[in-house]
Write a protein that holds these residues in place. Sequence first.
Motif, short mmCIF file in Angstrom:
data_model
loop_
_atom_site.label_atom_id
_atom_site.label_comp_id
_atom_site.label_asym_id
_atom_site.label_seq_id
_atom_site.Cartn_x
_atom_site.Cartn_y
_atom_site.Cartn_z
N GLY A 16 0.81 -1.21 0.00
CA GLY A 16 0.00 0.00 0.00
C GLY A 16 0.84 1.25 0.00
N ASP A 17 1.98 1.20 0.68
CA ASP A 17 2.91 2.33 0.71
C ASP A 17 3.41 2.64 -0.70
OD1 ASP A 17 4.59 4.33 1.82
OD2 ASP A 17 6.25 2.91 1.96
N LEU A 18 3.69 1.59 -1.47
CA LEU A 18 4.15 1.77 -2.85
C LEU A 18 3.06 2.38 -3.71
CD1 LEU A 18 6.45 1.34 -4.87
CD2 LEU A 18 5.57 -0.97 -5.26
N LEU A 19 1.83 1.85 -3.60
CA LEU A 19 0.70 2.43 -4.34
C LEU A 19 0.48 3.88 -3.94
CD1 LEU A 19 -2.09 -0.32 -4.40
CD2 LEU A 19 -0.83 0.59 -6.34
N GLY A 20 0.59 4.16 -2.65
CA GLY A 20 0.39 5.51 -2.15
C GLY A 20 1.41 6.48 -2.69
N ALA A 21 2.68 6.05 -2.75
CA ALA A 21 3.75 6.91 -3.28
C ALA A 21 3.50 7.23 -4.75
CB ALA A 21 5.10 6.23 -3.10
N HIS A 22 3.09 6.22 -5.53
CA HIS A 22 2.79 6.45 -6.95
C HIS A 22 1.60 7.40 -7.10
CE1 HIS A 22 4.79 2.37 -8.17
NE2 HIS A 22 5.66 3.32 -7.93
N LEU A 23 0.60 7.24 -6.25
CA LEU A 23 -0.59 8.10 -6.30
C LEU A 23 -0.22 9.55 -5.98
CD1 LEU A 23 -3.67 8.51 -6.49
CD2 LEU A 23 -3.81 7.88 -4.08
N ILE A 24 0.56 9.76 -4.93
CA ILE A 24 0.97 11.11 -4.55
C ILE A 24 1.73 11.78 -5.69
CG2 ILE A 24 2.51 12.42 -3.02
CD1 ILE A 24 1.78 10.34 -0.82
N GLY A 157 -23.31 1.37 -6.18
CA GLY A 157 -22.11 2.14 -5.87
C GLY A 157 -21.41 2.67 -7.10
N LYS A 158 -20.27 3.28 -6.87
CA LYS A 158 -19.46 3.88 -7.93
C LYS A 158 -18.09 3.21 -7.91
CE LYS A 158 -18.27 8.57 -9.53
NZ LYS A 158 -18.30 10.00 -9.11
N ALA A 159 -17.66 2.66 -9.03
CA ALA A 159 -16.38 1.95 -9.07
C ALA A 159 -15.82 1.98 -10.48
CB ALA A 159 -16.56 0.51 -8.61
N GLU A 160 -14.50 1.83 -10.59
CA GLU A 160 -13.87 1.78 -11.90
C GLU A 160 -12.59 0.96 -11.86
OE1 GLU A 160 -12.09 6.08 -12.39
OE2 GLU A 160 -13.76 5.96 -11.00
N PHE A 161 -12.23 0.42 -13.01
CA PHE A 161 -11.02 -0.38 -13.20
C PHE A 161 -9.87 0.55 -13.55
CE2 PHE A 161 -8.70 -2.93 -16.61
CZ PHE A 161 -7.86 -3.56 -15.71
N VAL A 162 -8.80 0.51 -12.73
CA VAL A 162 -7.66 1.40 -12.98
C VAL A 162 -6.41 0.62 -13.42
CG1 VAL A 162 -8.49 3.20 -11.43
CG2 VAL A 162 -6.97 1.42 -10.53
N GLY A 163 -6.55 -0.70 -13.62
CA GLY A 163 -5.41 -1.51 -14.01
C GLY A 163 -4.64 -2.00 -12.80
N HIS A 164 -3.71 -2.92 -13.06
CA HIS A 164 -2.90 -3.47 -11.97
C HIS A 164 -1.48 -2.91 -12.06
CE1 HIS A 164 -1.10 -6.19 -9.10
NE2 HIS A 164 -2.30 -6.67 -8.81
N PRO A 165 -0.96 -2.34 -10.97
CA PRO A 165 0.38 -1.71 -11.03
C PRO A 165 1.49 -2.67 -11.45
CG PRO A 165 -0.42 -1.88 -8.75
CD PRO A 165 -1.58 -2.19 -9.63
N LYS A 366 -2.47 -0.56 -17.49
CA LYS A 366 -3.00 0.79 -17.67
C LYS A 366 -2.11 1.76 -16.90
CE LYS A 366 -7.90 -0.31 -18.34
NZ LYS A 366 -8.09 0.41 -19.59
N ASP A 367 -2.31 3.05 -17.09
CA ASP A 367 -1.57 4.04 -16.29
C ASP A 367 -2.29 4.17 -14.96
OD1 ASP A 367 -0.08 6.07 -15.23
OD2 ASP A 367 -0.06 7.29 -17.05
N THR A 368 -2.06 3.17 -14.10
CA THR A 368 -2.84 3.02 -12.86
C THR A 368 -2.80 4.26 -11.99
OG1 THR A 368 -2.42 0.64 -12.93
CG2 THR A 368 -3.11 1.57 -10.82
N ALA A 369 -1.61 4.79 -11.74
CA ALA A 369 -1.48 5.94 -10.84
C ALA A 369 -2.21 7.16 -11.38
CB ALA A 369 -0.01 6.26 -10.61
N ALA A 370 -2.12 7.39 -12.70
CA ALA A 370 -2.79 8.55 -13.29
C ALA A 370 -4.31 8.41 -13.22
CB ALA A 370 -2.34 8.72 -14.75
N LEU A 371 -4.82 7.21 -13.47
CA LEU A 371 -6.27 6.99 -13.40
C LEU A 371 -6.77 7.14 -11.95
CD1 LEU A 371 -6.59 3.92 -15.80
CD2 LEU A 371 -7.45 6.23 -16.22
#
Length: 383
Positions: A16-24, A157-165, A366-371
């Motif tokens: 999660g820390d890695l995903l979080g860093a990419h998101l930031i 609900g509301k959901a979307e596919f952002v790809g797998h990092p 996909k460009d997971t972090a950008a999505l």
Amino acid sequence: MTRPLTIAICVGEASGDLLGAHLIRAIKTRRPDAEFVGIGGERMKAEGFHSLYDQEKLAVRGFVEVVRRLPEILKIRKGIIRDLTALRPDVFVGIDAPDFNLGVAEKLKKAGIPTIHYVSPSVWAWRPERVNTIVHQVNRVLCLFPMEPQLYINAGGKAEFVGHPMAQTMPLEDDKTAARAKLGINPPSALFAILPGSQIREVDSMAPVFLQTALLLLKRYPDAQFILPTATEATRQRIGEILARPEFAKLPLTLVHKQADTVCTAADVVMVTSGTATLEVALCKRPMVISYKISALTYAYVKRKVNVQHVGLPNILLEKSAVPELLQHDAVPEKLAAAVADWYDHPEKIAAVQQDFRQLHLLLKKDTAALAAQAVLEEAKAV
């Protein structure tokens, strides 16, 4: 004075820390003024994240460890809810760790703060009724697999596919020769990889079975070599203890610390414990045999609750039995050795499954972090 855009993020473990860093990083390219606060690890802190609590205190695994640490974890959850309710960020993003984050999100959403859960729990496989709860706890779910969003949409609900990092970071084309050179291995015959799991209980259950399988394969392929990547220092030590048994004394096996992707790419066939690692093997374009063994009582309970035909992620995502799954009473060395040999002796089967895995890679890439960043900024009304 106008307050800067404030985004709260909470992660529970290293992935999660890695995903979080990419998101930031992705958000900062669009909103350099944004500030980030919550609970995060070292990678997120390196991106300017302000962590209010020690993320390592949430990184617990196993029932006994969770029970032992529960009072501390509940204290942290109460504290982060209190702190973020007072701060009132523009949006809250819980990354994975659903047992912790969804409870936090629910409280913050009731307080009028938009909430997102990033990485859907495996509701398609296990306890699908959770979907109905989750859509009330968060405003949006960001999904890593393409079959997940519709489950939330069907529940209102509301959901979307952002790809797998992993599909974004791992190469589409595999290079066995380069991987072997990196590991310093050049076997005269077959190279088989063993991935017994990242947790001690998985290693205790599966490593002896896989190593006994290796002994059978060695009788069939006398020049064969074996390689095993260890996930943590604790699992490395436990595997060392198992390898010290007399029966494994002459097994030609190399231990490697981490580097699972390089190990899998270098191998001819992989034996892997069911879990996320099976997807990593598929993205390395390697044939595999998936196996798992748990207590009879747990298996009987899980079997009633599981909602899918397959347990391996490659088979679930491809919607077919692309690779063999040998579970419970079938998780025995004789059957595993036969399944591994069937791959190795039939290169045409390997070529076919590699093509399946390339298609799977393209599906998940996909460009997971950008999505994810776009979704976060939308919920924060900052686009």
